[in-house]
Design a protein around this motif. Structure first.
Motif, PDB file in Angstrom:
ATOM      1  N   GLY A 199      -1.157  -0.116  39.364  1.00  0.00           N
ATOM      2  CA  GLY A 199      -0.129  -0.641  40.248  1.00  0.00           C
ATOM      3  C   GLY A 199       0.349   0.334  41.293  1.00  0.00           C
ATOM      4  N   VAL A 200      -0.093   1.573  41.241  1.00  0.00           N
ATOM      5  CA  VAL A 200       0.306   2.550  42.242  1.00  0.00           C
ATOM      6  C   VAL A 200      -0.521   2.342  43.507  1.00  0.00           C
ATOM      7  N   ASP A 201       0.145   2.220  44.660  1.00  0.00           N
ATOM      8  CA  ASP A 201      -0.547   2.118  45.948  1.00  0.00           C
ATOM      9  C   ASP A 201      -0.930   3.506  46.417  1.00  0.00           C
ATOM     10  N   ILE A 202      -2.153   3.662  46.876  1.00  0.00           N
ATOM     11  CA  ILE A 202      -2.642   4.976  47.291  1.00  0.00           C
ATOM     12  C   ILE A 202      -3.037   4.939  48.756  1.00  0.00           C
ATOM     13  N   THR A 203      -2.485   5.856  49.523  1.00  0.00           N
ATOM     14  CA  THR A 203      -2.838   6.032  50.930  1.00  0.00           C
ATOM     15  C   THR A 203      -3.257   7.470  51.149  1.00  0.00           C
ATOM     16  N   ILE A 204      -4.319   7.670  51.876  1.00  0.00           N
ATOM     17  CA  ILE A 204      -4.803   9.012  52.185  1.00  0.00           C
ATOM     18  C   ILE A 204      -4.324   9.394  53.579  1.00  0.00           C
ATOM     19  N   ILE A 205      -3.635  10.518  53.678  1.00  0.00           N
ATOM     20  CA  ILE A 205      -3.161  11.019  54.963  1.00  0.00           C
ATOM     21  C   ILE A 205      -3.952  12.277  55.293  1.00  0.00           C
ATOM     22  N   ALA A 206      -4.692  12.255  56.372  1.00  0.00           N
ATOM     23  CA  ALA A 206      -5.529  13.402  56.757  1.00  0.00           C
ATOM     24  C   ALA A 206      -5.939  13.239  58.203  1.00  0.00           C
ATOM     25  N   ASP A 207      -6.467  14.296  58.786  1.00  0.00           N
ATOM     26  CA  ASP A 207      -6.974  14.170  60.151  1.00  0.00           C
ATOM     27  C   ASP A 207      -8.494  14.269  60.204  1.00  0.00           C
ATOM     28  N   GLN A 208      -9.145  14.368  59.026  1.00  0.00           N
ATOM     29  CA  GLN A 208     -10.602  14.362  58.980  1.00  0.00           C
ATOM     30  C   GLN A 208     -11.054  13.615  57.729  1.00  0.00           C
ATOM     31  N   PHE A 209     -12.039  12.739  57.908  1.00  0.00           N
ATOM     32  CA  PHE A 209     -12.543  11.925  56.816  1.00  0.00           C
ATOM     33  C   PHE A 209     -14.066  11.855  56.875  1.00  0.00           C
ATOM     34  N   ALA A 210     -14.635  11.364  55.777  1.00  0.00           N
ATOM     35  CA  ALA A 210     -16.047  10.989  55.698  1.00  0.00           C
ATOM     36  C   ALA A 210     -16.962  12.101  56.192  1.00  0.00           C
ATOM     37  N   THR A 211     -17.737  11.843  57.247  1.00  0.00           N
ATOM     38  CA  THR A 211     -18.749  12.801  57.691  1.00  0.00           C
ATOM     39  C   THR A 211     -18.151  14.056  58.312  1.00  0.00           C
ATOM     40  N   GLU A 212     -16.848  14.086  58.534  1.00  0.00           N
ATOM     41  CA  GLU A 212     -16.215  15.275  59.111  1.00  0.00           C
ATOM     42  C   GLU A 212     -15.766  16.266  58.045  1.00  0.00           C
ATOM     43  N   THR A 213     -15.917  15.921  56.775  1.00  0.00           N
ATOM     44  CA  THR A 213     -15.398  16.770  55.718  1.00  0.00           C
ATOM     45  C   THR A 213     -16.406  17.807  55.247  1.00  0.00           C
ATOM     46  N   THR A 214     -15.896  18.855  54.601  1.00  0.00           N
ATOM     47  CA  THR A 214     -16.759  19.865  54.000  1.00  0.00           C
ATOM     48  C   THR A 214     -17.621  19.255  52.910  1.00  0.00           C
ATOM     49  N   SER A 215     -17.060  18.340  52.134  1.00  0.00           N
ATOM     50  CA  SER A 215     -17.812  17.713  51.049  1.00  0.00           C
ATOM     51  C   SER A 215     -19.037  16.968  51.561  1.00  0.00           C
ATOM     52  N   ASP A 216     -18.927  16.343  52.722  1.00  0.00           N
ATOM     53  CA  ASP A 216     -20.043  15.588  53.261  1.00  0.00           C
ATOM     54  C   ASP A 216     -21.175  16.504  53.702  1.00  0.00           C
ATOM     55  N   GLY A 217     -20.839  17.662  54.233  1.00  0.00           N
ATOM     56  CA  GLY A 217     -21.875  18.563  54.715  1.00  0.00           C
ATOM     57  C   GLY A 217     -22.502  19.408  53.635  1.00  0.00           C
ATOM     58  N   ALA A 218     -21.813  19.558  52.511  1.00  0.00           N
ATOM     59  CA  ALA A 218     -22.321  20.405  51.438  1.00  0.00           C
ATOM     60  C   ALA A 218     -23.536  19.783  50.768  1.00  0.00           C
ATOM     61  N   ALA A 219     -24.294  20.621  50.048  1.00  0.00           N
ATOM     62  CA  ALA A 219     -25.506  20.132  49.383  1.00  0.00           C
ATOM     63  C   ALA A 219     -25.171  19.119  48.306  1.00  0.00           C
ATOM     64  N   GLY A 220     -24.038  19.278  47.634  1.00  0.00           N
ATOM     65  CA  GLY A 220     -23.574  18.283  46.676  1.00  0.00           C
ATOM     66  C   GLY A 220     -24.299  18.286  45.351  1.00  0.00           C
ATOM     67  N   HIS A 221     -24.851  19.414  44.936  1.00  0.00           N
ATOM     68  CA  HIS A 221     -25.520  19.462  43.640  1.00  0.00           C
ATOM     69  C   HIS A 221     -24.513  19.783  42.542  1.00  0.00           C
ATOM     70  N   PHE A 222     -24.916  19.589  41.314  1.00  0.00           N
ATOM     71  CA  PHE A 222     -24.015  19.781  40.182  1.00  0.00           C
ATOM     72  C   PHE A 222     -24.340  21.110  39.498  1.00  0.00           C
ATOM     73  N   GLY A 223     -23.361  22.009  39.486  1.00  0.00           N
ATOM     74  CA  GLY A 223     -23.542  23.288  38.819  1.00  0.00           C
ATOM     75  C   GLY A 223     -22.506  24.286  39.297  1.00  0.00           C
ATOM     76  N   ILE A 224     -22.073  25.176  38.405  1.00  0.00           N
ATOM     77  CA  ILE A 224     -21.100  26.204  38.754  1.00  0.00           C
ATOM     78  C   ILE A 224     -21.809  27.332  39.488  1.00  0.00           C
ATOM     79  N   LEU A 225     -21.330  27.634  40.697  1.00  0.00           N
ATOM     80  CA  LEU A 225     -21.916  28.705  41.490  1.00  0.00           C
ATOM     81  C   LEU A 225     -20.921  29.812  41.805  1.00  0.00           C
ATOM     82  N   SER A 226     -19.638  29.469  41.975  1.00  0.00           N
ATOM     83  CA  SER A 226     -18.654  30.443  42.420  1.00  0.00           C
ATOM     84  C   SER A 226     -18.314  31.440  41.314  1.00  0.00           C
ATOM     85  N   GLU A 227     -18.220  32.693  41.679  1.00  0.00           N
ATOM     86  CA  GLU A 227     -17.765  33.709  40.740  1.00  0.00           C
ATOM     87  C   GLU A 227     -16.252  33.587  40.587  1.00  0.00           C
ATOM     88  N   ARG A 228     -15.794  33.434  39.353  1.00  0.00           N
ATOM     89  CA  ARG A 228     -14.372  33.286  39.059  1.00  0.00           C
ATOM     90  C   ARG A 228     -13.913  34.520  38.287  1.00  0.00           C
TER      91      ARG A 228
END
Length: 307
Positions: free
Chosen positions: A39-68
């Protein structure tokens, strides 16, 4: 405490001056809030979406790469497990094609013997969206903020631990590539997708210029062609450069801030670096539970903002 009958969730997840946009972390958090709080209404507020995002340009594979350097390994393991279960569920469903989830076999090439791994790819989605909104108006209109701004948290929340790691990828037409290939430490990779093949990449810590410098793309092509020489015949469709929002530890916690003398709970969920796809769903589950906890303390008019 009064029982809420309806709520409103607004997700504001774009950097004010950056390029990370409405990516996989924020969308996963939004979907999990929707699933957990019907029942919660969700609205996304942003100035970049879809193909403009970092997620869209990234390779998008599954696996931990970053050193933590300060990672809670138990949390990372749980987030990764939950995310894998979600992507696997999508892969096994009738929606796998439209969701863009692929499971591939491939090769990681080392100078010494190492195990081969596999993983599902990138999932995208969409929700109602609005332009950016002033923080004062958010403070007046909503009872909870969910912050997934990535590098924007450097300015919005004065987080000095955030570090940009610039990356470059190429989308090429090479339908004969059926397996993925990863070279050495993972900086060189070839991932076939539904429509094209992703060639990468770079990891340039502290670099923020988004100019498409051809020398980096030429180097990627040279390295990928060393792994698979036939790629020299592939047609280039797209060149991309973006910033990974890296932090030594993912920040997933609740904080109370003040906007116009009003105390406002903030659920932070950012700092995933290049592990956004791998951690997105698991972190979204935890973020949604924090949101539910806060909304349960605010009374009948439940409104949620998401940075």
């Amino acid at each position: 405490m009064r029982q809420a009958t309806e709520g409103r969730a607004v997700y504001f997840r774009d950097q004010f001056e950056g390029t990370s946009g409405a990516g996989v972390i924020g969308l996963s958090s939004a979907v999990n809030v929707q699933l957990l709080i019907p029942g919660v209404d969700i609205t996304i507020i942003a100035d970049q979406f879809a193909t403009e995002t970092t997620s869209d340009g990234a390779a998008g594979h599954f696996g931990i790469l970053s050193e933590r350097t300060n990672a809670d390994t138990k949390k990372l393991s749980r987030w990764t497990h939950d995310s894998f279960e979600w992507y696997h569920q999508l892969y096994m469903s009738e929606e796998s094609n439209s969701a863009g989830v692929l499971r591939l076999f491939g090769y990681q090439l080392w100078s010494s013997k190492r195990p081969v791994w596999l993983g599902p790819g990138f999932i995208d989605g969409g929700m109602p969206a609005l332009p950016t909104m002033a923080s004062e108006k958010i403070g007046e209109s909503y009872d909870v903020i969910v912050n997934c701004t990535g590098l924007g948290s450097r300015t919005l929340f004065n987080d000095k631990m955030m570090v940009p790691i610039r990356g470059h990828t190429i989308r090429a037409k090479a339908p004969w590539i059926k397996h993925f290939y990863i070279g050495g430490n993972g900086d060189t990779y070839i991932y076939p997708g539904q429509d094209n093949v992703v060639l990468g990449g770079t990891r340039q810590r502290g670099e923020e210029c988004l100019k498409k410098d051809q020398k980096y793309f030429d180097d990627i092509i040279d390295r990928c062609c060393t792994l698979v020489p036939s790629l020299k015949h592939a047609d280039i469709e797209k060149l991309w450069v973006g910033l990974r929002p890296w932090r030594s530890t993912v920040r997933l916690e609740m904080e109370v801030i003040s906007i116009n003398d009003r105390r406002l709970p903030v659920v932070h969920n950012y700092g995933h670096g290049s592990d956004g796809v791998c951690l997105s769903w698991g972190c979204g589950v935890d973020a949604a539970h924090l949101v539910k906890e806060q909304l349960g303390q605010t009374g009948a008019q439940q409104t949620l903002s998401k940075l």
